[in-house]
Scaffold this motif. Sequence first.
Motif: not given
Length: 408
Positions: A57, A60-61, A81, A86
């Motif tokens: 996560e 990805r951000s 994702s 998860d």
Amino acid sequence: MTRNRFSGKFYLMSIDFQQVRQQIKDLGDNAPRRQQELNRKKELAARLLESYAREGEELRSRVQQVVERYDHSLRCALPASLPEGDSEALDGSFPLPALPESATLIAADGSQIGYDRHAEVAYSLVNVGAIQMRLGSPATPQTAQTCQLYYDDKLYDQTDATLALTRDLYERAMLADLAAKAEPPVVTFTDGPVELWGVKDGSTEERSAYQESMAQYLDALDQLADLGVITAGYVDKPAANLVVRLLEVASAAPEDMAEIRKFQPLRGVSDKALYQALLAPGERSAVFAIQSQSAKSYPGRLGLHFFYLNAGRREQPWLARVEVPAWVAYDRAKLDALHAVLVDQCRILGARPYPYLLHRAHETALVSLQEHEQVTQMIVLELRQRGVPVEGISHKQYAKDQPGRSRL
């Protein structure tokens, strides 16, 4: 003119081997230093992979931030994702699943003859071949072919790039057509990525051809998705650094962001080198999405994804990159079936693992030099019978074709 010291024959030379030999010596002198530096980068990449393995996560951000603020054209891997929110660990390895009891396997490949202004007549050609078999069936595999000749006005709309686009489009369209008539479940694959490559920023004609081909290509993918087909692109001996580039972005300090395109501390390290030590024979890596400018052209269930696969043996690992659309990436049953089928196909060819059906499809699609010449002579004969003059080969080509003047 130089004598070949092995055969004793004289032959013409176009390479100054004295110059090349010195440059090769320089290459050799620097090779140990370069290898040491590359090993250091590989070790750093392995540590970063382990450090960020479960930070899907966050990664990805970070990638989204870089794309929005610093580099709209960033191309790298993106932790997938999963539907439950998860993602698989970046350094994870996934064992070989059981082979499906039954499935229809279809592989397609293509080749082309490009326009050559020195040739006897002007034309180009695309030839696509496919081969189909039923897993576990003793029935003989079935082949299919489609061939398209371009001449006159249609010829001038074709460049090498648009011809390659047409070939890729025909491959996927043939898969969709054959899959619609096949007994499910169906697994299809082509050689090379699922992502359609072509001239996006060339001439007006090239851009137009690319957009038209892309629309038809996506339509073929949609047909495969509607049929529930498990489809993939198999990239043998991959050189990409998609995951490595993700690790570079992840490790960049705030002051590196403004020059993120130049921030390449792991330059020279490929994903293959990263995963070769992590994947046992038959295992696959985590599934990744692809972050790129072209990703938006593949919406929703067509979204581009990939994983690495060790198709080799314990004493001789061999990694391939397998590209899949989202409808395969996020369906564990489909993903497992593809994983098992590809490993099974690769093992048929033994010490040089490559999907057997892709090898057969290549044989079906390949246009030999003899066939090339035969097509040319068929066109020449047809034109002459119609009273149309044939200009013949160029003087340059004539000189090159003379005995004793061949070049590699």
